[in-house]
Write a protein that holds these residues in place. Structure first.
Motif, mmCIF file in Angstrom:
data_model
loop_
_atom_site.group_PDB
_atom_site.id
_atom_site.type_symbol
_atom_site.label_atom_id
_atom_site.label_comp_id
_atom_site.label_asym_id
_atom_site.label_seq_id
_atom_site.Cartn_x
_atom_site.Cartn_y
_atom_site.Cartn_z
ATOM 1 N N ALA A 235 0.817 -1.203 0.000
ATOM 2 C CA ALA A 235 0.000 0.000 0.000
ATOM 3 C C ALA A 235 0.858 1.264 0.000
ATOM 4 O O ALA A 235 1.822 1.378 0.746
ATOM 5 C CB ALA A 235 -0.903 -0.006 1.232
ATOM 6 N N LEU A 236 0.483 2.197 -0.884
ATOM 7 C CA LEU A 236 1.187 3.475 -0.972
ATOM 8 C C LEU A 236 0.202 4.598 -0.695
ATOM 9 O O LEU A 236 -1.012 4.438 -0.848
ATOM 10 C CB LEU A 236 1.753 3.672 -2.385
ATOM 11 C CG LEU A 236 2.764 2.646 -2.869
ATOM 12 C CD1 LEU A 236 3.029 2.838 -4.355
ATOM 13 C CD2 LEU A 236 4.060 2.763 -2.072
ATOM 14 N N PRO A 238 -1.900 7.869 -1.682
ATOM 15 C CA PRO A 238 -2.583 8.013 -2.975
ATOM 16 C C PRO A 238 -1.756 8.775 -4.017
ATOM 17 O O PRO A 238 -1.185 9.818 -3.718
ATOM 18 C CB PRO A 238 -3.857 8.785 -2.623
ATOM 19 C CG PRO A 238 -3.656 9.321 -1.254
ATOM 20 C CD PRO A 238 -2.673 8.436 -0.575
ATOM 21 N N MET A 257 -8.653 1.951 -2.234
ATOM 22 C CA MET A 257 -8.813 2.871 -1.108
ATOM 23 C C MET A 257 -7.710 2.664 -0.078
ATOM 24 O O MET A 257 -7.341 3.572 0.631
ATOM 25 C CB MET A 257 -10.178 2.647 -0.441
ATOM 26 C CG MET A 257 -11.362 3.129 -1.224
ATOM 27 S SD MET A 257 -11.331 4.897 -1.565
ATOM 28 C CE MET A 257 -11.590 5.575 0.065
ATOM 29 N N ARG A 258 -7.228 1.435 0.020
ATOM 30 C CA ARG A 258 -6.178 1.146 0.997
ATOM 31 C C ARG A 258 -4.803 1.502 0.489
ATOM 32 O O ARG A 258 -3.828 1.431 1.226
ATOM 33 C CB ARG A 258 -6.202 -0.336 1.357
ATOM 34 C CG ARG A 258 -7.279 -0.650 2.345
ATOM 35 C CD ARG A 258 -7.482 -2.111 2.568
ATOM 36 N NE ARG A 258 -6.254 -2.906 2.507
ATOM 37 C CZ ARG A 258 -6.198 -4.156 2.908
ATOM 38 N NH1 ARG A 258 -7.259 -4.735 3.385
ATOM 39 N NH2 ARG A 258 -5.095 -4.836 2.797
ATOM 40 N N ILE B 40 -1.549 1.211 10.577
ATOM 41 C CA ILE B 40 -2.079 1.776 9.344
ATOM 42 C C ILE B 40 -3.394 2.533 9.547
ATOM 43 O O ILE B 40 -3.629 3.550 8.908
ATOM 44 C CB ILE B 40 -2.191 0.667 8.285
ATOM 45 C CG1 ILE B 40 -2.264 1.247 6.883
ATOM 46 C CG2 ILE B 40 -3.348 -0.263 8.551
ATOM 47 C CD1 ILE B 40 -1.880 0.260 5.809
ATOM 48 N N VAL B 126 -9.670 9.467 3.760
ATOM 49 C CA VAL B 126 -9.377 8.075 4.086
ATOM 50 C C VAL B 126 -8.186 7.574 3.276
ATOM 51 O O VAL B 126 -7.279 6.924 3.802
ATOM 52 C CB VAL B 126 -10.617 7.186 3.831
ATOM 53 C CG1 VAL B 126 -10.251 5.710 3.919
ATOM 54 C CG2 VAL B 126 -11.706 7.516 4.824
ATOM 55 N N ARG B 127 -8.175 7.926 1.993
ATOM 56 C CA ARG B 127 -7.055 7.469 1.158
ATOM 57 C C ARG B 127 -5.738 8.043 1.653
ATOM 58 O O ARG B 127 -4.698 7.409 1.615
ATOM 59 C CB ARG B 127 -7.269 7.890 -0.300
ATOM 60 C CG ARG B 127 -8.359 7.119 -0.989
ATOM 61 C CD ARG B 127 -8.368 7.436 -2.461
ATOM 62 N NE ARG B 127 -7.247 6.852 -3.164
ATOM 63 C CZ ARG B 127 -6.831 7.244 -4.370
ATOM 64 N NH1 ARG B 127 -7.455 8.221 -5.004
ATOM 65 N NH2 ARG B 127 -5.805 6.678 -4.956
ATOM 66 N N ARG B 128 -5.800 9.286 2.092
ATOM 67 C CA ARG B 128 -4.604 9.954 2.583
ATOM 68 C C ARG B 128 -4.066 9.238 3.827
ATOM 69 O O ARG B 128 -2.868 9.086 4.028
ATOM 70 C CB ARG B 128 -5.003 11.404 2.902
ATOM 71 C CG ARG B 128 -3.936 12.458 3.004
ATOM 72 C CD ARG B 128 -3.095 12.569 1.781
ATOM 73 N NE ARG B 128 -1.703 12.496 2.197
ATOM 74 C CZ ARG B 128 -0.687 12.136 1.423
ATOM 75 N NH1 ARG B 128 -0.879 11.835 0.166
ATOM 76 N NH2 ARG B 128 0.529 12.083 1.894
ATOM 77 N N LEU B 129 -5.009 8.830 4.679
ATOM 78 C CA LEU B 129 -4.594 8.179 5.923
ATOM 79 C C LEU B 129 -4.095 6.762 5.666
ATOM 80 O O LEU B 129 -3.226 6.265 6.359
ATOM 81 C CB LEU B 129 -5.762 8.126 6.918
ATOM 82 C CG LEU B 129 -6.225 9.477 7.456
ATOM 83 C CD1 LEU B 129 -7.443 9.284 8.346
ATOM 84 C CD2 LEU B 129 -5.109 10.162 8.219
ATOM 85 N N ALA B 130 -4.685 6.109 4.661
ATOM 86 C CA ALA B 130 -4.284 4.727 4.381
ATOM 87 C C ALA B 130 -2.930 4.707 3.683
ATOM 88 O O ALA B 130 -2.359 5.747 3.375
ATOM 89 C CB ALA B 130 -5.339 4.051 3.509
ATOM 90 N N GLY B 131 -2.452 3.520 3.414
ATOM 91 C CA GLY B 131 -1.159 3.396 2.736
ATOM 92 C C GLY B 131 -0.037 3.634 3.728
ATOM 93 O O GLY B 131 -0.240 4.259 4.761
#
Ligand SMILES: Cc1cc2nc3c(=O)[nH]c(=O)nc-3n(C[C@H](O)[C@H](O)[C@H](O)COP(=O)(O)OP(=O)(O)OC[C@H]3O[C@@H](n4cnc5c(N)ncnc54)[C@H](O)[C@@H]3O)c2cc1C
Lengths: 387, 555
Positions: A235-236, A238, A257-258, B40, B126-131
């Motif tokens: 996961a990276l 965005p 999304m992840r 994460i 949410v995308r910003r927080l994920a990864g």
């Protein structure tokens, strides 16, 4: 444990997204009692193995319309089913590497736009703005439709599964269908690994195995199962919004999304389901080369996992929806190729109608099982079988 | 090596230095186990758990390359190392507020599902927080590409531990020069074999269906060199790894497996703790005591403590807590204590400590067997699946052999077994005789009873069942209550096991947990599909490899 009843009005084979949605519409129309059987666990078929792409850019009007209706259904999904499917309308971007491919995409654009969808034709610069870090000159142009998008398939399955159960549908997992029982030329029951059940209607929503089920029921069908492989990276944060599809080799990828990059491409695997749903070194290397060639910055990103599933392909690229004229009571809801998730909400409504013996608005020349029985080959073909 | 200057690099902008052969993690662990990473979803402080390149706990960014495992990276002069997924730093991460504000966890399945105007913004957040890491730059990725390594030996041996080296030597004695693939960064050389060190085997599909039925093995050499080996026979001697354990705070900095403790204490360095609690009462606990016993205050075991551990402990005045439930680790950002309760509802105790070393259960590294389609069997002793192996090491796949502890062989038998395997490889014989009986591990079989008690502890729902993806025990319980059954579907319902370690650390526990929640034996809860690759392999490494001719698949 066998089944709760000896007989059902309808038995659906396959608890994938198509079978479950069909059972949902049947139950809402009062078509009970309904039984859904699946030999695996929930999500074990293609519905638990796909890329989650939802697009309305197609080469035929019939498909565009079904896809558009499905997009509306997925927008409402959270409210209707109580599950967040993370439907993200951040577009589908088709890439052309030469003028010939671009001309084809322009035709797609013209058709899609004529259906009132705001698709756009982009040049190389426009594409570079949508794919951060694309290799220079990798695409001459393409088409983009922002209301296309991505969803997370699992919660969609859970949502419909829980909905059908609360509507009184019986879902029997770990039960294999061996074929139908025919009496007086009509469906009289389904033979299963847990014994026979009586029913006058069987819906074949067995995905990649639908051809097997039809044949085991004595019906010759042109459905072909083909293995398609897919991978996910670490996961990276965005960096990519749209789903990207390349016309030449069917390379597709998106960022979930992840944050994982998820994608695949088409390899010439031998058809049939007998060789399992696994991965091959050829896919990993070919896919890595395609991805790194297009977006070089991804080279240092790790592949986390790879898997595969079956497409259920038909000769003309359209699904098969409706009662088989050779066997009353045998209803097809299959042949979705690599795009059954995005088409499921709209098509399942029609499969349910067909199972109830009611007419649908689908053009029989494109969707009915009858089209393969005609002596002349089918006229219209949906060729945009990419991504 | 004399006079080799220290390597100067920067960590979060501050100068640091590393000796040759020292990993980044061991440099950063000089005083104590560091806080390098935030989880994460909830941004809980996480420490390096495994020390062998699997978990999320030591991921850093090196020269713009994301998700580099500090335990697998040796700094070179001029490197710039930064941390990821925390702001402003892992120690003081403002996003930690997410975890504090939502102690019961975020329900991403049912929560926030209205198609409101705000959805788009919310999804962006949410995308910003994920990864974990920011994507790499072009330059970083291009710099990594290297020509692929290709070999076509008769035999490839995977793993150069004691067992793998014995097999290689036995093959050499029979006139075969195997290629030996070893993940360790500095493995000892093996006479009569070609050794590829720092090389991880990631994908072993079933052999070709035609011709000589050769195997194609994909691997990569650190940092990103593609390796492809075509061989007639494969001997897998990948051993095992120390499993995780469920308790409150089980991924806090300071909680580490015996693998990590032994790696960080070796070869002649003091361990990165001073008063550790060792969990486990068997052979592995004894190994930890013999290598870093002076820095251990107590031994806690889910079951009994074996005499050899009792002896090693009493020499050093180490306290013993047999038959104890480990309830939680104390300390906010670093382990400061551990809370115990005697099994069967006894009294509770708190022990001050600066590390918790998990040495209670070793699980086989069996992924390559799953991939190759070998028949697998449930080993109740370790509570995991391992290949079905006959006395000569043969598996159900012709040409694929197992040796060492992954085959259930105990260390004293490694050398003898290696000879038998080498004979079978040379003669190309298939399975014979009966399988050796795997060494039973008392503590592991007891774990079901242990977890049964643990699930009655109030507040256990907030414990973390899967540290990579931040899945709480309550989410697993909710899935079962909602009617989802079996590991495969519960895994997909909760996302458990889909993170960076691919379930290596959560699934062995989840199987036991589900066996209790679903009230059926662990083996019936299901078979965990192990998908390739074994560890994440850089796309650049795969891209450098020539295409294998056939489209073989693993089942
Ligand atoms: C790699 C990959 C990527 C894809 N990407 C996308 C995408 O981005 N967007 C998209 O819309 N679509 C995508 N698809 C296609 C999509 O996943 C499928 O079209 C869709 O899920 C089909 O749903 P289904 O319910 O018909 O079949 P399935 O989900 O396969 O369900 C069929 C079920 O039938 C059961 N079954 C079969 N035979 C029997 C029997 N004899 N008895 C009992 N049970 C039986 C199976 O166990 C299975 O659970 C992709 C597919 C793959 C493989």
């Amino acid at each position: 444990m066998t089944f709760a009843r000896d007989s059902y009005r309808t038995v659906v084979v396959g608890a994938g997204i198509v079978g479950l949605f069909t059972a949902y519409h049947l139950a809402r129309a009062g078509g009970g009692p309904i039984l859904v059987v699946d030999r695996g666990f929930l999500s074990s078929g293609a519905s638990g193995r796909n890329g989650g792409g939802v697009r309305q850019q197609w080469e035929t009007r019939g498909t565009v319309r079904l896809a558009r209706e499905s997009v509306q259904a997925y927008r409402r999904f959270g409210l209707e089913f109580g599950f967040n499917i993370w439907f993200r309308q951040s577009g589908y971007l088709f890439l052309a590497e030469n003028e010939g491919e671009l001309a084809r995409l322009r035709n797609v654009h013209a058709l899609v736009a004529s259906e009132g969808l705001p698709s756009k034709v982009l040049d190389g610069d426009g594409i570079a703005q949508l794919i951060e870090g694309i290799a220079p000159g990798a695409a001459v142009g393409g088409t983009y439709l922002e209301s296309d998008g991505l969803l997370y398939p699992f919660p969609a399955l859970w949502g419909v599964y829980e909905a059908v159960r609360s509507l009184g549908v019986e879902v029997a997992l770990g039960v294999e269908a061996h074929g139908v029982e025919v009496r007086d030329g009509k469906v009289a029951g389904l033979l299963t690994s847990k014994g026979p059940v009586a029913t006058s209607t069987v819906v074949n929503a067995a995905g990649g195995w639908s051809g097997d089920l039809s044949r085991r029921s004595g019906l010759e069908v042109p459905n072909v199962a083909t293995r398609h492989e897919i991978l996910a990276t670490e996961a990276l944060k965005p960096f990519l919004d749209p789903m990207v599809v390349r016309v030449s080799d069917g390379l597709y990828f998106s960022q979930s999304m992840r944050g994982e990059v998820i994608g695949g491409l088409t390899l010439p695997h031998r058809p049939g389901t007998s060789r399992g749903q696994g991965s091959s070194p050829a896919f990993l290397t070919t896919m890595a080369r395609a991805l790194v060639g297009l977006v070089p910055r991804l080279g240092s990103v790790g592949v986390l996992r790879a898997w595969s599933g079956f497409y259920d392909d038909t000769p003309d690229g359209f699904p098969v929806i409706g009662e088989d004229p050779r066997l009353p009571g045998f209803v097809h809801g299959n042949g979705f190729g690599g795009h059954g998730f995005m088409l499921a909400p709209a098509t399942s409504r029609r499969i349910a109608l067909a199972a109830l013996g009611q007419p649908t608005d689908l053009d029989p020349a494109q969707f009915s099982p009858r089209r393969f029985l005609a002596p002349t080959p089918v006229a219209t073909v949906e060729r945009l079988q990419l991504g | 090596m004399v006079g080799e200057p220290d390597r100067q690099f920067s960590f979060r902008g501050r100068p640091r230095s590393a000796r040759k052969g020292e990993t980044l993690l061991s440099v950063l662990s000089r005083d104590r186990i560091p806080l390098l990473h935030r989880s994460i979803q909830y941004h809980r402080p996480q420490g390096p758990l495994c020390g062998i390149g699997h978990c999320t706990g030591c991921l850093v960014r090196v020269n713009g390359r994301p998700n580099v495992r500090a335990c697998r990276y040796e700094p070179t002069s001029g490197d710039s190392v930064t941390t990821e997924n925390a702001w402003p730093s892992p120690s003081w991460d403002l996003l930690g507020a997410i975890g504090l504000l939502m102690p019961g966890g975020v329900d991403s399945l049912h929560g926030l599902r209205r198609p409101a105007v705000a959805t788009r913004l919310y999804q962006r957040l949410v995308r910003r927080l994920a990864g974990t890491g920011e994507p790499p730059t072009d330059a970083v990725s291009r710099a990594l590409s290297a020509p692929a390594v290709e070999r076509s030996p008769e035999v490839v041996v995977i793993g150069a531990g004691e067992a793998g080296r014995s097999v290689a030597a036995a093959l050499a004695a029979r006139g075969i020069t195997p290629v030996v693939v070893e993940r360790g960064l500095h493995p000892p050389t093996t006479d009569g074999a070609e050794l590829l060190g720092a090389t991880t085997a990631v994908f072993l599909p079933p052999p070709a269906e035609t011709g000589e039925r050769r195997f194609t093995l994909l691997a990569f050499r650190e940092p990103a060199q593609g390796v492809r080996i075509d061989a007639r026979s494969v001997v897998v001697a990948t051993g095992g790894y120390d499993a995780s354990l469920l308790f409150g705070g089980n991924d806090r900095p300071g909680v580490l497996t015996a693998d990590a403790a032994l790696a960080l204490a070796a070869p002649s360095r003091p361990p990165p703790f001073h008063e550790a609690v060792v969990v486990g009462g068997g052979r592995r606990a004894a190994e930890v005591l013999s290598s870093c016993g002076d820095a251990v205050t107590a031994v806690v075991a889910p079951g009994e403590i074996r005499p050899e551990v009792v002896r090693a402990a009493s020499d050093r005045g180490i306290l013993l807590y047999p038959r104890s439930l480990l309830l939680r680790a104390g300390g906010r950002k670093h382990v400061r204590s551990v809370r115990l309760r005697a099994r069967g509802g006894g009294s509770e105790t708190t022990i001050a400590c600066d590390a918790i070393v998990l040495a209670h259960r070793r699980v086989p590294h069996a992924q390559l067997f799953f991939q190759s389609g070998a028949a697998m069997e449930w080993r109740p002793g370790v509570g995991a699946y391992a290949p079905t192996v006959s006395a000569n090491g043969a598996t159900s796949v012709p040409g694929l052999f197992a040796s060492g502890s992954v085959a259930g062989i105990s260390p004293s038998e490694f050398a003898h077994h290696a000879e038998t395997v080498a004979d079978a490889v040379v003669r190309g014989v298939g399975p014979t005789g009966s399988a050796p009986s795997p060494t039973p591990d008392v503590a592991a079989t007891e774990l079901v009873g242990y977890y049964r008690e643990l699930l009655r502890v109030p507040g256990h729902g907030r414990w973390v069942a899967c540290p990579c993806v931040d899945v709480l025990v309550a989410e697993v319980e909710r899935a079962v209550r909602s009617g989802y059954r079996g590991i495969e579907v519960v895994k997909r319902y909760t996302s458990l096991g889909s993170g960076i370690c691919q379930g290596r650390y959560c699934l062995p526990d989840a199987l036991l947990l589900l066996s209790i929640l679903e009230d059926r034996p662990p083996a019936e809860v299901g078979y965990i599909t192990q998908r390739p690759p074994v560890v994440p392999i850089p796309l650049a490494a795969l891209a450098s490899l020539p295409n294998p001719p056939a489209l073989e698949v693993h089942p």
